[in-house]
Scaffold this active site. Structure first.
Site, PDB file in Angstrom:
ATOM      1  N   TYR A 121       0.794  -1.225  -0.237  1.00  0.00           N
ATOM      2  CA  TYR A 121       0.001   0.147   0.060  1.00  0.00           C
ATOM      3  C   TYR A 121       0.812   1.334   0.066  1.00  0.00           C
ATOM      4  CZ  TYR A 121      -3.352   3.340   2.107  1.00  0.00           C
ATOM      5  OH  TYR A 121      -4.254   4.219   2.720  1.00  0.00           O
ATOM      6  N   LYS A 152      -1.757  -1.496  -3.894  1.00  0.00           N
ATOM      7  CA  LYS A 152      -2.889  -0.057  -3.584  1.00  0.00           C
ATOM      8  C   LYS A 152      -1.976   0.958  -3.981  1.00  0.00           C
ATOM      9  CE  LYS A 152      -5.903   2.225  -0.351  1.00  0.00           C
ATOM     10  NZ  LYS A 152      -6.214   2.267   1.047  1.00  0.00           N
TER      11      LYS A 152
END
Lengths: 303, 303, 303, 303
Positions: C138, C167
């Protein structure tokens, strides 16, 4: 390597225009130059950013060079600013400056297209090949869009004969540290960021290239004098006194604010050229208050 | 408000120079224009950034306008790029473009000095007062040093008669969202950031102003066709195929890389003007490999 | 490589607190989770940024994981957010999430000190060694202070077994292009920048991780549905309708604005923890107006 | 307003760990503190960034405070660093520092979420309400993610009783100018950016908060002495001599490089905590060379 003894306060005159037709006002130009030299500045740099050289036609530019060099007449060194989009045009102006009798040129690379390091290097090399004048490599990414690293500029001072001085206007003091480190302190560098004037001298700058000398010559000179004497406290005191003005002219744009300041002192130097607009009324009032506080008296600037 | 039906692929021709003396190569210029129109592009934009207009003299610039408009001869709209330092010079060129028969002008404000919002507004207003042509406000902070907000550009479309289109080249998709929101979707906007072509169409762009059409016209047209059909999957597939080329020409600089690509296809368009240098050998090899992968065959670009 | 079928709208619940003593409100937490699942979201991501996980004690954090996983009870996948300063603490939480029955973890590196690429890599490798759960790398430089390049994240998907999803919350669409290019489209990536939702789907994102689903679940789902159907026009229409809300919650901060929005709909979820302050009265009024415009009716959000 | 006479070299000890189990090494901690005080530094600041306080558990943190204050035993002032995500945790630590006998606290706001000016202000106000200790407002956006303007910090010195000093680590000298201007030179400010040490003193800084004192205490002290004497040339000379080390530790990260430097001098202080990795072999060699050049002899650092 070419050489020239340049140091201290290198003053940028503005280029005055007639309000009637926007043409260059020769009489005012020579008056401004005399005024600067009489105040004691150490060198004159016509046609820098402050001189709106980017907005002059080639013939106007030549006229201002000739007029400026002629008027200075050897009293102090003259270093002419050159910032042209094409290498050919820059070289042509370098030749002209030399013929007109300038002592050095200050070259700002500028380009519509982002230039690689080799392109910048070749740009300087080609200009240097066209002239015998000493060249100051001038970094000012905010106006030119090109950011030259200290490494590149020091490389140029080594590999291109005439390039022998650096002017740093990025406002980043670490660049000056790096120039000092890379050259072992041998390449003179000049500061072009007004609100960094105190610290640039602390870091060893040879001089301060400034348009502030048009408005507060005594103060800029006293900062240099204190720095030369190595007196940190005196330098700090005079610096903080003039700082509001230095911040104002940086933020507002030099031709706009310096022309406004000269007008406040009674000198009719005309407006900057469009798209730059004259300083508005609120700005003029703020500038008047700052000048009055800096100089200690409102009238002291009148010629 | 002036209006013009502009949409789709707005192609930028490069300006070809004779290798011998660096002068504009008229024969090649008309050949390049014909080639673009024959490929199906929706409009021609001479003297944009790609056309090295910043590096042309005023007479060269006029000559290219005249030649381009004459050769297009109404087959597609011609939108002429104008990016001058002074307002006076920009207005003079706008007048010339109109006299020469251009359909619109694309105005990039550019300035040595940082301009305030009012200065930019007045710059456009003065140019608009000088011409009846529709004006595309063009934001490209990376090359011009001036970043116009969506708010300012939308204000200009409301308050200045001829300003009726926007070109956004900042590469920030949120600017396009803002333009859409501020105008309720009524002001057409064009994308000038090549690697954003897919998303700009997703966000509702009317067209894509691109130099990539010089090298891969079919692919740029197929992206527009998929976007027009609202087919997201097809648009994504063709976009990712051409993306390596779009990234390459953005990173390398448009005149340099597009001229190199045209030379790889056998068209002798000359080198860009100094300080820009021709693409070096390693760059040419990389470009050849990318072009071959994008087009599926090396030879497809030869005229 | 671990795998999990994650796609579509990945919803972040906020963590509700009792107004009385600031402790976690379990009853409200399960109600919020049920509400999200009933609305049709495709996955639940507790303890992301929106869940104020950075402000929870370790025991509170464990309690929220246990409660969330227990309440979801397999209806949709649960992906637990982990962003700890030390590697040891992050690994400890990964172990706990696995024991509690989570389906995956979403790991945001965060560090007081700027981390080198190798340090980030080792951080992930050590966490991965501690758990068998699939890991989503992420990237969110604005909150974490660490900016992971697409190159680094793709390398981790290749060299660390469990890292299998990415992400991207930097808001830079070019990062998504790069992830697609580097992996040949094989590594699923998720968008975490709300105002980029439309374009991320155009660029091929597998899903949208969003706190907006707490307030406007139907709209976020309809954007995903249009994108899945490849219908660019429908996707654009629903996106522009919800964009003002997406901009508002990004600018105002997610826990603050989403909690305010839930309160406007009658759900007493408590205030965010200090130093974050509740949305002020003017902000609440603006949010109410935006919600009303987005949903078409003020009352539609009430549970 | 609370007050404390703080000036000169404010030294940050690192927090030493046992290599065996990573626990805090008390014996080495007191040895490092004695070494700093014996060298002549003017104050000790445990648990600053350099002390890895962000990576310590709350009980470890308390232990280090207690040990440090106890060992210093009033020989110089002790200023304890506090940078917690929640206001409650920060206030709790402030209370503990006061109970342990610290002379002041240095508070760095840090937050997962971007904080508004009012949120930062309230954070400080709540901490100040919990303690009677003088507070130094500490701005370090690179590590904390929060950038406090000079205006906000000066406002806090006026409106929050205990806030009476400022530490600026952004590295932007203009912030120091602004602090001086806004307070008329009455609020003492400290520099936390090592490569700005010379210029910060030129601008009037009261002191230099530095981890460099762990490695080259004499040099940091001689810079302060020259600055106190107002001797610009001497200050410049010693600054440029130590600058390579200052740049190295800034670029490499303080705990990592300072711990490596101490190990080079024979002090076994352990490695930094993961995710931070120890300085690699090439880095250690570079550091050894720099230290040798700065100190004039390799062995001079051994205790």
């Amino acid at each position: 390597m070419q050489s020239i003894d340049l140091h201290g306060i290198v003053a940028y005159p503005i280029t005055p225009f007639h309000d009637s037709d926007g043409s260059v006002d020769d009489k005012m130009l020579v008056r401004l130059i005399d005024r600067l030299i009489d105040s004691g500045v150490h060198a004159i740099a016509p046609l820098g950013s402050t001189g709106e050289s980017a907005y002059l036609s080639e013939s106007e530019w030549r006229h201002v060079v000739e007029t400026s060099v002629g008027r200075v007449a050897g009293r102090v060194p003259v270093i002419v600013g050159i910032s042209e989009l094409t290498t050919a045009a820059a070289a042509r102006r370098a030749v002209y400056a030399e013929q007109a009798g300038a002592d050095a040129i200050m070259v700002l690379p500028t380009s519509y297209w982002k230039l690689g390091e080799e392109e910048v290097f070749q740009h300087y090399a080609r200009i240097a090949a066209a002239t015998g004048l000493p060249i100051m490599a001038y970094n000012n990414p905010a106006t030119s869009g090109i950011d030259m690293s200290p490494e590149l500029m020091i490389r140029m001072t080594r590999e291109i004969d005439n390039v022998c001085m650096i002017k740093e206007s990025s406002g980043d003091i670490q660049r000056m540290h790096r120039i000092h480190e890379l050259s072992g302190g041998t390449v003179p560098f000049f500061n072009g960021s007004n609100p960094l004037a105190l610290e640039a001298f602390a870091a060893g700058a040879s001089g301060w290239c400034t348009a502030a000398a048009c408005l507060i010559p005594e103060q800029t000179l006293s900062l240099y004098a204190a720095a030369q004497a190595g007196d940190m406290a005196a330098a700090r005191a005079t610096f903080y006194r003039q700082l509001p003005l230095l911040q104002f002219i940086l933020k507002g744009g030099l031709p706009k604010t310096v022309k406004a300041g000269l007008r406040l002192s009674g000198l009719e130097v005309g407006a900057p050229r469009h798209p730059v607009l004259p300083l508005d009324a609120a700005g003029c009032a703020a500038l008047a208050a700052i000048l009055s506080a800096v100089t200690g008296e409102g009238a002291s600037l009148a010629a």
